[in-house]
Design an enzyme around this catalytic site. Structure first.
Site, PDB file in Angstrom:
ATOM      1  N   CYS A  71       0.806  -1.223   0.000  1.00 15.49           N
ATOM      2  CA  CYS A  71       0.000   0.000   0.000  1.00 15.49           C
ATOM      3  C   CYS A  71       0.837   1.269   0.000  1.00 15.49           C
ATOM      4  CB  CYS A  71      -0.917   0.018   1.219  1.00 15.49           C
ATOM      5  SG  CYS A  71       0.029   0.014   2.750  1.00 15.49           S
ATOM      6  N   CYS A  74      -1.415  -5.144   6.979  1.00 10.60           N
ATOM      7  CA  CYS A  74      -1.075  -3.907   7.687  1.00 10.60           C
ATOM      8  C   CYS A  74      -0.297  -4.216   8.965  1.00 10.60           C
ATOM      9  CB  CYS A  74      -2.338  -3.136   8.038  1.00 10.60           C
ATOM     10  SG  CYS A  74      -3.471  -2.969   6.650  1.00 10.60           S
TER      11      CYS A  74
HETATM   12 FE1  FES Z   1      -1.299   0.420   4.366  1.00 11.03          FE
HETATM   13 FE2  FES Z   1      -2.837  -0.779   6.092  1.00 11.03          FE
HETATM   14  S1  FES Z   1      -3.391  -0.146   4.085  1.00 11.03           S
HETATM   15  S2  FES Z   1      -0.754  -0.314   6.278  1.00 11.03           S
END
Ligand code: FES
Length: 151
Positions: free
Chosen positions: A33, A102
């Protein structure tokens, strides 16, 4: 979708901030992400006496970092290296499967900060000397070297 504990640690995260003159600082990024996290550790005699973090990440990353810092405080470096993202997620009464990645950020940040601490103590890490992104092999190396060092 989120447990009460996740919501609590997201709304009231523990240990947010920086530690001046930290003994180990780690910074990692989540490839999935693009979020990043910085972890600061104060280590006294092989025991983590304080931990703080800062993150540009999602709520699950904040909650897992908050819980992870709570879990490693008072533990030895060796014990802290054994804490997995799964253990942190379990301590939060679980995370939705799509948010499990995450929690990896918190585990890697701890390992990276410990690797930095090792480097500061002059223990050479069996890698290229660059940032430890805490892949499992490198962490095992850190672990082994810590064992040798304290033997
Ligand atoms: Fe990036 Fe959770 S979406 S750490």
């Amino acid at each position: 979708m989120y447990s009460e504990k996740v919501m609590d640690h997201f709304m009231n995260p523990r240990n947010v901030g920086e530690i001046e003159n930290a003994d180990g600082v780690g910074e990692v990024g989540n490839a999935k992400c693009g979020d990043i996290m910085k972890m600061y550790l104060k280590i006294d005699n092989g025991v983590i006496v304080d931990a703080k973090f800062k993150t540009f990440g999602c709520g699950a990353a904040v909650a897992t970092s908050s819980m992870a810092t709570e879990m490693i405080k008072g533990k030895t470096v060796e014990e802290a290296l054994k804490i997995t993202n799964k253990a942190v997620a379990e301590a939060l009464d679980g995370l939705p499967p799509v948010k499990m990645h995450c929690s990896v950020l918190a585990e890697e940040a701890i390992k990276s900060a410990i690797a930095d601490y090792m480097k500061n103590r002059g223990i050479s890490l069996d890698n290229d000397g660059g940032d430890c992104n805490a892949c499992s092999r490198r962490c095992e190396d850190v672990h082994e070297q810590f064992d040798e060092d304290s033997a």
